[in-house]
Design a protein around this motif. Structure first.
Motif, PDB file in Angstrom:
ATOM      1  N   ILE A 226     -66.497 -42.472  23.974  1.00 10.79           N
ATOM      2  CA  ILE A 226     -65.873 -42.923  22.730  1.00 10.79           C
ATOM      3  C   ILE A 226     -65.530 -41.719  21.860  1.00 10.79           C
ATOM      4  CG2 ILE A 226     -66.124 -44.343  20.653  1.00 10.79           C
ATOM      5  CD1 ILE A 226     -68.320 -45.897  22.105  1.00 10.79           C
ATOM      6  N   HIS A 227     -64.341 -41.737  21.299  1.00  9.58           N
ATOM      7  CA  HIS A 227     -63.971 -40.835  20.208  1.00  9.58           C
ATOM      8  C   HIS A 227     -63.383 -41.684  19.081  1.00  9.58           C
ATOM      9  CE1 HIS A 227     -64.426 -37.237  22.740  1.00  9.58           C
ATOM     10  NE2 HIS A 227     -64.378 -36.546  21.612  1.00  9.58           N
ATOM     11  N   VAL A 228     -63.635 -41.265  17.868  1.00 10.29           N
ATOM     12  CA  VAL A 228     -63.021 -41.890  16.693  1.00 10.29           C
ATOM     13  C   VAL A 228     -62.363 -40.798  15.867  1.00 10.29           C
ATOM     14  CG1 VAL A 228     -64.467 -43.943  16.503  1.00 10.29           C
ATOM     15  CG2 VAL A 228     -65.285 -41.787  15.558  1.00 10.29           C
ATOM     16  N   ALA A 229     -61.308 -41.166  15.156  1.00 12.27           N
ATOM     17  CA  ALA A 229     -60.598 -40.190  14.327  1.00 12.27           C
ATOM     18  C   ALA A 229     -59.985 -40.896  13.135  1.00 12.27           C
ATOM     19  CB  ALA A 229     -59.518 -39.465  15.127  1.00 12.27           C
ATOM     20  N   SER A 230     -59.758 -40.139  12.086  1.00  7.42           N
ATOM     21  CA  SER A 230     -59.156 -40.683  10.879  1.00  7.42           C
ATOM     22  C   SER A 230     -58.215 -39.648  10.278  1.00  7.42           C
ATOM     23  CB  SER A 230     -60.239 -41.058   9.859  1.00  7.42           C
ATOM     24  OG  SER A 230     -59.681 -41.692   8.733  1.00  7.42           O
ATOM     25  N   TYR A 231     -57.138 -40.142   9.702  1.00 11.45           N
ATOM     26  CA  TYR A 231     -56.124 -39.268   9.092  1.00 11.45           C
ATOM     27  C   TYR A 231     -55.716 -39.882   7.756  1.00 11.45           C
ATOM     28  CZ  TYR A 231     -51.339 -37.590   8.230  1.00 11.45           C
ATOM     29  OH  TYR A 231     -50.199 -37.090   7.654  1.00 11.45           O
ATOM     30  N   SER A 232     -55.595 -39.058   6.717  1.00 15.62           N
ATOM     31  CA  SER A 232     -55.279 -39.594   5.394  1.00 15.62           C
ATOM     32  C   SER A 232     -54.455 -38.605   4.579  1.00 15.62           C
ATOM     33  CB  SER A 232     -56.564 -39.929   4.627  1.00 15.62           C
ATOM     34  OG  SER A 232     -56.267 -40.374   3.319  1.00 15.62           O
ATOM     35  N   VAL A 259     -74.163 -46.923  21.974  1.00 23.66           N
ATOM     36  CA  VAL A 259     -74.097 -48.179  21.213  1.00 23.66           C
ATOM     37  C   VAL A 259     -72.663 -48.676  21.063  1.00 23.66           C
ATOM     38  CG1 VAL A 259     -74.660 -49.305  19.029  1.00 23.66           C
ATOM     39  CG2 VAL A 259     -76.145 -47.487  19.926  1.00 23.66           C
ATOM     40  N   GLY A 260     -71.803 -47.840  20.529  1.00 22.20           N
ATOM     41  CA  GLY A 260     -70.424 -48.207  20.247  1.00 22.20           C
ATOM     42  C   GLY A 260     -69.897 -47.366  19.104  1.00 22.20           C
ATOM     43  N   GLY A 261     -68.876 -47.848  18.456  1.00 17.55           N
ATOM     44  CA  GLY A 261     -68.282 -47.108  17.355  1.00 17.55           C
ATOM     45  C   GLY A 261     -67.736 -48.051  16.307  1.00 17.55           C
ATOM     46  N   ALA A 262     -67.358 -47.485  15.165  1.00 16.63           N
ATOM     47  CA  ALA A 262     -66.798 -48.296  14.086  1.00 16.63           C
ATOM     48  C   ALA A 262     -65.823 -47.453  13.285  1.00 16.63           C
ATOM     49  CB  ALA A 262     -67.896 -48.844  13.171  1.00 16.63           C
ATOM     50  N   ILE A 263     -64.822 -48.110  12.733  1.00 15.31           N
ATOM     51  CA  ILE A 263     -63.866 -47.472  11.841  1.00 15.31           C
ATOM     52  C   ILE A 263     -63.706 -48.361  10.615  1.00 15.31           C
ATOM     53  CG2 ILE A 263     -62.642 -46.134  13.586  1.00 15.31           C
ATOM     54  CD1 ILE A 263     -60.620 -48.337  13.863  1.00 15.31           C
ATOM     55  N   ALA A 264     -63.435 -47.741   9.478  1.00 20.78           N
ATOM     56  CA  ALA A 264     -63.344 -48.496   8.229  1.00 20.78           C
ATOM     57  C   ALA A 264     -62.134 -48.032   7.431  1.00 20.78           C
ATOM     58  CB  ALA A 264     -64.612 -48.304   7.396  1.00 20.78           C
ATOM     59  N   SER A 265     -61.691 -48.880   6.523  1.00 18.34           N
ATOM     60  CA  SER A 265     -60.576 -48.534   5.652  1.00 18.34           C
ATOM     61  C   SER A 265     -60.741 -49.272   4.336  1.00 18.34           C
ATOM     62  CB  SER A 265     -59.242 -48.911   6.307  1.00 18.34           C
ATOM     63  OG  SER A 265     -58.158 -48.330   5.618  1.00 18.34           O
ATOM     64  N   GLY A 266     -60.291 -48.642   3.262  1.00 15.72           N
ATOM     65  CA  GLY A 266     -60.420 -49.251   1.942  1.00 15.72           C
ATOM     66  C   GLY A 266     -60.575 -48.174   0.887  1.00 15.72           C
ATOM     67  N   ASP A 267     -61.148 -48.535  -0.235  1.00 17.43           N
ATOM     68  CA  ASP A 267     -61.379 -47.577  -1.318  1.00 17.43           C
ATOM     69  C   ASP A 267     -62.381 -46.536  -0.832  1.00 17.43           C
ATOM     70  OD1 ASP A 267     -62.390 -46.235  -3.623  1.00 17.43           O
ATOM     71  OD2 ASP A 267     -61.652 -47.871  -4.870  1.00 17.43           O
ATOM     72  N   GLY A 268     -61.893 -45.318  -0.616  1.00 16.10           N
ATOM     73  CA  GLY A 268     -62.723 -44.282  -0.015  1.00 16.10           C
ATOM     74  C   GLY A 268     -63.956 -43.932  -0.806  1.00 16.10           C
ATOM     75  N   ASP A 269     -63.879 -43.980  -2.123  1.00 18.19           N
ATOM     76  CA  ASP A 269     -65.043 -43.629  -2.930  1.00 18.19           C
ATOM     77  C   ASP A 269     -66.155 -44.653  -2.768  1.00 18.19           C
ATOM     78  OD1 ASP A 269     -64.257 -41.152  -4.576  1.00 18.19           O
ATOM     79  OD2 ASP A 269     -62.523 -42.457  -4.777  1.00 18.19           O
ATOM     80  N   VAL A 270     -65.791 -45.919  -2.583  1.00 18.41           N
ATOM     81  CA  VAL A 270     -66.798 -46.946  -2.314  1.00 18.41           C
ATOM     82  C   VAL A 270     -67.346 -46.788  -0.896  1.00 18.41           C
ATOM     83  CG1 VAL A 270     -67.190 -49.419  -2.051  1.00 18.41           C
ATOM     84  CG2 VAL A 270     -65.857 -48.567  -3.980  1.00 18.41           C
ATOM     85  N   VAL A 281     -72.536 -49.362  13.294  1.00 18.17           N
ATOM     86  CA  VAL A 281     -73.066 -48.890  14.579  1.00 18.17           C
ATOM     87  C   VAL A 281     -74.568 -49.121  14.652  1.00 18.17           C
ATOM     88  CG1 VAL A 281     -73.445 -46.840  16.018  1.00 18.17           C
ATOM     89  CG2 VAL A 281     -71.213 -47.221  14.945  1.00 18.17           C
ATOM     90  N   GLU A 282     -75.269 -48.852  13.566  1.00 15.12           N
ATOM     91  CA  GLU A 282     -76.724 -49.062  13.577  1.00 15.12           C
ATOM     92  C   GLU A 282     -77.083 -50.535  13.678  1.00 15.12           C
ATOM     93  OE1 GLU A 282     -79.093 -46.519  13.816  1.00 15.12           O
ATOM     94  OE2 GLU A 282     -77.146 -45.671  14.332  1.00 15.12           O
ATOM     95  N   ALA A 283     -76.258 -51.409  13.117  1.00 16.46           N
ATOM     96  CA  ALA A 283     -76.497 -52.842  13.252  1.00 16.46           C
ATOM     97  C   ALA A 283     -76.348 -53.268  14.712  1.00 16.46           C
ATOM     98  CB  ALA A 283     -75.534 -53.627  12.364  1.00 16.46           C
ATOM     99  N   MET A 284     -75.359 -52.708  15.402  1.00 17.64           N
ATOM    100  CA  MET A 284     -75.207 -53.013  16.828  1.00 17.64           C
ATOM    101  C   MET A 284     -76.361 -52.428  17.628  1.00 17.64           C
ATOM    102  SD  MET A 284     -71.095 -52.816  17.595  1.00 17.64           S
ATOM    103  CE  MET A 284     -70.860 -51.118  17.014  1.00 17.64           C
ATOM    104  N   ARG A 285     -76.857 -51.277  17.223  1.00 13.52           N
ATOM    105  CA  ARG A 285     -78.008 -50.692  17.904  1.00 13.52           C
ATOM    106  C   ARG A 285     -79.226 -51.617  17.790  1.00 13.52           C
ATOM    107  NH1 ARG A 285     -78.457 -45.372  18.876  1.00 13.52           N
ATOM    108  NH2 ARG A 285     -77.124 -44.852  17.094  1.00 13.52           N
ATOM    109  N   ALA A 286     -79.315 -52.311  16.680  1.00 16.26           N
ATOM    110  CA  ALA A 286     -80.425 -53.236  16.461  1.00 16.26           C
ATOM    111  C   ALA A 286     -80.238 -54.568  17.176  1.00 16.26           C
ATOM    112  CB  ALA A 286     -80.615 -53.479  14.967  1.00 16.26           C
ATOM    113  N   GLY A 287     -79.128 -54.721  17.901  1.00 11.69           N
ATOM    114  CA  GLY A 287     -78.922 -55.913  18.702  1.00 11.69           C
ATOM    115  C   GLY A 287     -77.888 -56.883  18.188  1.00 11.69           C
TER     116      GLY A 287
END
Length: 378
Positions: A226-232, A259-270, A281-287
């Motif tokens: 898995i690789h994840v990337a973000s551009y802004s 485990v897996g990966g995750a990506i997010a988008s929205g108000d960056g400061d939040v 990812v940690e939630a998926m690690r927990a099952g």
């Protein structure tokens, strides 16, 4: 002709040991399904990433990089195109990041002015330094050392954007507890006296279809890499020097091959407050399933930021994916590959959670304009 004896033996084993059949079916269901997932509805960028991934295994890094590179023009909206997202002083800067799910190594740049290929510079930070994040002039200097030419990116489009914003009394902006009042006047600003400080309130960054300043990609191959990337291009009219979620590990992107990966988008400061990609990812690690993990993360963010606008996409190590969102009617994302699908770069939609189901009351920010609902995509 093949002997039927092995087949007869297998049938006898399945009849006498039903658990063996369940085990074999479980193993089949655990096949890894290669997939490319990206935020928002930019199908061309996702398809370019998929075209790299399908060339063979161990191409996840190149895939997410190609997806980001595809958005350095108007195919991914004006803001990501480069000249429509200035800070409040009219400067243009980019940020980008990449993470390797094998070891969580992370490379990023932020506030980088004058260099177009931000994702390639972020990869160079990952490959050629012991650092994780370079910012501002230092990031630009590093890019030049790596052979990237500096460009004067500010043009007539940028000047028009700043001119219109100034004419509108610098609305929206990211100031609070200053004088003159930032909701009605431009600066320069000074801090309010201590006895006049107001209750902190959050003005969420509105999300409009086709006007996104950030895009994230996740690529999973048949070997489980898995690789994840973000551009802004950065939030428009931000304070100069602001770093967004794209450059912060766990905020906009996170990956762990186990485990897996995750990506997010929205108000960056939040997003930086809560690290939703890491939490998913940690939630998926927990099952938890990807769907439950993404939903729980959005609920957690909403409890502390009642007006949050954004989304999280979670993908487990087998290629099962799900998304959750808030602040919009629905969230659009693009998927290529995955289990049982033949059509690539398909736009998928998920209905967003109703805030009333998560929070009752709570602090609300002051809005100069309400977040716009998603327009129907033809």
């Amino acid at each position: 002709m093949c002997s039927p004896l092995p087949l007869l033996i297998l049938r006898l084993l399945l009849l006498t040991h039903p658990s063996l059949g369940r085990h074999l079916r479980h193993r089949e269901s655990r096949k890894i399904h290669s997939v490319v997932v990206s935020t928002w509805n930019y199908t061309d960028a996702n398809l370019q990433a998929w075209s790299v991934l399908k060339q063979g295994p161990r191409r996840t890094r190149q895939a997410v990089i190609q997806g980001c590179l595809a958005c350095q023009n108007l195919r991914c909206g004006r803001l990501l195109g480069g000249s429509y997202g200035p800070d409040e002083r009219g400067n243009l800067s980019l940020e980008a990041a990449i993470m390797d799910g094998r070891n969580q190594k992370f490379g990023a740049v932020a506030g980088m002015e004058g260099i177009r290929n931000a994702i390639l510079v972020a990869e160079a930070v990952l490959q050629h330094t012991h650092h994780s994040l370079l910012v501002g002039k230092g990031a630009t200097d590093f890019a030049r050392v790596m052979g990237y030419k500096e460009e004067h990116a500010v043009n007539l489009n940028t000047k028009n954007v700043i001119g219109n914003w100034t004419f509108a009394r610098c609305q929206p902006n990211f100031w609070r507890d200053v004088v003159p009042p930032p909701r009605t006047q431009c600066g320069p600003y000074s801090p309010l006296p201590q006895y006049l400080l107001q209750r902190p309130m959050r003005q969420e960054y509105p999300i409009t279809q086709g006007e996104h300043d950030q895009l994230a990609f996740l690529a999973l191959d048949s070997e489980g890499l898995i690789h994840v990337a973000s551009y802004s291009s950065g939030a428009r009219f931000r304070l100069r020097g602001r770093v967004g979620d794209s450059a912060v590990p766990g905020a906009g992107i996170y990956a762990d091959n186990e485990v897996g990966g995750a990506i997010a988008s929205g108000d960056g400061d939040v997003l930086m407050h809560h690290l939703p990609a890491f939490l998913a990812v940690e939630a998926m690690r927990a099952g938890q399933s990807p769907a439950k993990a993404a939903a729980k993360v959005i609920q957690r963010v909403l409890k502390h930021n009642t007006e949050f606008n954004g989304a999280v996409i979670a993908v487990n190590r087998w290629g099962t994916y799900a998304a959750a969102c808030a602040g919009m009617d629905e969230f659009h994302f693009v998927v290529s590959g995955g289990k049982g699908f033949l059509r690539m770069a398909r736009v998928e939609r998920v209905k967003c959670q109703d805030r009333k189901d998560v929070v009752d009351g709570g602090p609300k920010g002051f809005f100069t304009r309400k977040p716009m609902k998603n327009r129907k995509i033809e």
